[in-house]
Enzyme design. Sequence first.
Site, short mmCIF file in Angstrom:
data_model
loop_
_atom_site.label_atom_id
_atom_site.label_comp_id
_atom_site.label_asym_id
_atom_site.label_seq_id
_atom_site.Cartn_x
_atom_site.Cartn_y
_atom_site.Cartn_z
N ARG A 154 -5.64 -2.12 -10.65
CA ARG A 154 -4.93 -3.16 -9.50
C ARG A 154 -5.62 -4.37 -9.08
O ARG A 154 -6.43 -4.20 -8.40
CB ARG A 154 -4.03 -2.62 -9.23
CG ARG A 154 -2.33 -3.68 -8.73
CD ARG A 154 -2.09 -2.95 -7.23
NE ARG A 154 -2.31 -3.02 -6.38
CZ ARG A 154 -2.67 -2.29 -4.85
NH1 ARG A 154 -2.41 -1.51 -4.85
NH2 ARG A 154 -3.41 -3.34 -3.66
N TYR B 253 -7.72 -2.81 3.32
CA TYR B 253 -7.51 -1.18 2.59
C TYR B 253 -8.27 -0.90 1.57
O TYR B 253 -8.99 0.68 1.32
CB TYR B 253 -6.61 -0.29 2.81
CG TYR B 253 -5.61 -0.58 1.67
CD1 TYR B 253 -5.37 -0.56 0.55
CD2 TYR B 253 -4.21 -1.62 1.43
CE1 TYR B 253 -4.32 -1.97 -0.74
CE2 TYR B 253 -3.51 -2.03 1.02
CZ TYR B 253 -4.19 -2.56 -0.71
OH TYR B 253 -2.82 -2.50 -1.34
N HIS C 176 -0.76 -4.84 -4.30
CA HIS C 176 -0.36 -4.41 -4.59
C HIS C 176 1.17 -5.38 -5.04
O HIS C 176 2.04 -4.92 -5.73
CB HIS C 176 0.88 -2.71 -3.67
CG HIS C 176 2.36 -2.54 -4.25
ND1 HIS C 176 2.26 -1.46 -4.57
CD2 HIS C 176 3.41 -2.58 -3.30
CE1 HIS C 176 3.48 -1.29 -4.66
NE2 HIS C 176 4.02 -1.90 -3.96
C1 LIG Z 1 10.92 6.19 -3.66
C2 LIG Z 1 10.08 6.20 -3.33
N1 LIG Z 1 9.27 5.55 -2.00
C3 LIG Z 1 9.03 4.89 -2.10
C4 LIG Z 1 8.51 3.76 -2.39
C5 LIG Z 1 7.74 2.39 -2.45
N2 LIG Z 1 6.56 2.24 -3.00
C6 LIG Z 1 6.77 1.45 -3.71
S1 LIG Z 1 6.18 0.85 -5.20
C7 LIG Z 1 4.42 2.35 -4.48
C8 LIG Z 1 4.05 2.73 -5.08
C9 LIG Z 1 3.53 3.45 -6.46
O1 LIG Z 1 2.54 3.44 -6.74
P1 LIG Z 1 1.94 3.82 -8.43
O2 LIG Z 1 3.03 4.68 -8.55
O3 LIG Z 1 0.82 4.12 -8.69
O4 LIG Z 1 2.89 2.39 -9.07
P2 LIG Z 1 1.76 1.41 -9.11
O5 LIG Z 1 2.51 0.20 -7.86
O6 LIG Z 1 -0.01 1.02 -9.07
O7 LIG Z 1 2.18 0.12 -9.99
C10 LIG Z 1 5.82 2.39 -3.29
C11 LIG Z 1 4.97 4.25 -2.54
C12 LIG Z 1 9.21 3.56 -3.29
N3 LIG Z 1 10.11 2.39 -4.38
N4 LIG Z 1 10.33 4.60 -3.87
#
Ligand SMILES: Cc1ncc(C[n+]2csc(CCOP(=O)(O)OP(=O)(O)O)c2C)c(N)n1
Lengths: 353, 324
Positions: free
Chosen positions: A257, A270, A261
């Site tokens: 990425r 971070y 985010h």
């Molecule tokens: C159940 C839940 N917990 C927390 C969040 C907040 N949140 C949004 S994206 C994210 C990280 C997701 O990481 P990943 O699965 O690696 O996907 P990426 O963002 O890297 O595409 C979090 C913790 C959420 N959307 N849903």
Amino acid sequence: MSDEPEHGAGTEPVRILAPDGSPVGDADVGLSPEELRELLRWMVLARRLDRECVALQRQGELTVYPGFEGQEAAQVGSAFALGQLDFVWPTFRELAVALVRGVDAVQYLQYHRGTWHGGPYDPRATRFGPICIPIATQLPHAAGYALGQRLDGSDAVTMAYFGDGSTSEGDFHEAANLAGVWRLPMVLFCQNNGWAISLPSSEQTAGEIWRRAEGYGFPGVRVDGNDVLAVHRATARALERARRGDGPTLIEAMTYRIGAHSTADDATRYRDDAEVERARAADPIARFRSWLLAAGHADDRFVTACEEQADAFALEVRTGVIATPAPPAEWMFDWVYADPPPSLGRQRDEALG
Amino acid sequence: MTEWTMSGALNRALYDALAEDPRVLVFGEDVGRSGGVFRVTDGLQAEYGEARVFDTPISEAGIAGAAVGLCFAGWRPVVEMQFDAFSYPAMEQVVDHVAKMRMRVRGRVDMSITLRIPAFGGIKGKEHHGESPETYYAHTAGLKVVAPSSALDAYRLLRQAIADPDPVIVLEPKARYWSKESGELASDGPGIGNARVLRDGENVTLMAWGAMVARVLDSAAILADEAISARVVDLRSLSPLDDAVLERCARETGRVVVVHEAPRSVGLGAEVAARIMELAFDHLQAPVARVTGWDTPYPPASLEQLYLPSVERICDAARKVVAY
Ligand SMILES: Cc1ncc(C[n+]2csc(CCOP(=O)(O)OP(=O)(O)O)c2C)c(N)n1
Ligand SMILES: [Mg+2]
């Protein structure tokens, strides 16, 4: 080229093109030169639109936007392998997949413009499910959909996208377990982009994600997610396997990425800039472009044309997004129930005056 | 006239729904070969095959989530959560997707999901087997919630829930599974959204659902001996509530007691009381009274009768409201 997933010693992902674009594996993945050019065209288009979306957010035309720069090969390579009737269950970061599926970008971006939750496009017509924010919850939907397709005797495959962070959720486990125990015609496609907001994947799980497949009773494969050819081949094989009735595959596409985010996130809090710079050096588009040119499948004119097309497309989408009005107020009430209760009707009247 | 247990009537409802609509699927934990821990799915797999009636791994979120995906593929899932408290792992799927998906896709896909949950207490169950989760679900826009009180109405409500284009949570009162009722099964009659007046009366209306309906009927009989004429309403549809019946009964009797097993605070009784105030305040002759479980976790078997609204507590509340 063996039919079995080839994994290197523990961690080395399957790769066809080295980061500098030189082939290290069989580059014949069954695509015609024209299709190979399409891959580049989609990646260039997707990156251009992604950057436009960041700009639109900065200008107040979109709400928070989750960019995918760096993940173009993982998304385009996998989506390009899908058959017309295959169905995608995305997260919130699969705009490039949506484009390849033919989802209207302006409609898709209603989500990030804050004019509609879910899927303003028609998920059944586009075969691209609603954008899904609650992490990993789309995966049981994919399992159910795959089951439904099989019950109808269809040979369509269900494709489920998720991130590295998603694999820590219970819903990932439940869906993978259902996929295994029911041998569902389904591909679980993980984009391991190194991060889940601020948590590096090394702190997300102590093991390797692709290896979990074995525990669920189906094959897993780790591919270089910045190598569009490797991603395409791994996905095509997994789809074929599912279509044959041999069940699911877990693909872990190692990517990165590049951006934060989302536009609401400050990644400098971070992570090291040096890490991002190293990732930029492994850029998926530059890698594929240099191979495509060297192999004689495209020339500089084609590359320039792609970029011009992408600029025009981004402008067109920008215009469409900005022209999108807020939805009519009654839409807040209209689809809550197919058969709405009278009390909701009274609230509707109260709200709309 | 046939005599039905509630379990048997529910079983028959599933059997008939599977026969009538080839898109109906029944699945959940132990619903196939074993026929379900309360035997509600007994014999269905043998009759309709493993493709349409099947066991799942212990996977509540997976079950509810798969139901969502199946709706996209054009199926009509009827799923069982084995017990009330074990519907909680599926809460994220139910609240975030089952309830909202139709809205999210602008009505292009109906979430015609029936979620059956054996619920409420009164069976000397272990902990986590006596929960009253109706408020969680009734508080969620997009869901409908019903709780039958008798065998024939259980058949009707389950058939209607399965036919309904919207997701319906069916809370089956465990304590009434083996209760019997004689009559012909029918799916027509009062629909989802309608309450039923089970006993007429003029001085006070007693409102309840699920297993509490039987206690309220017993209470009305006792009150009758004291010359208190109590009307009994089985609310049965907890979302949507039947505003018309709430209003009419409040107007006609001027006094209302609402009875439920769930803890009092923020229980559905509060919503019933508030609606009655909104709809019929000028006709009320006493504040609406609530007779409920306490604001405690559901207690162990030896204390459950102290927790559950008793006939004594219900009658006391009715006497006070009438004397107000
Ligand atoms: C159940 C839940 N917990 C927390 C969040 C907040 N949140 C949004 S994206 C994210 C990280 C997701 O990481 P990943 O699965 O690696 O996907 P990426 O963002 O890297 O595409 C979090 C913790 C959420 N959307 N849903
Ligand atoms: Mg990630």
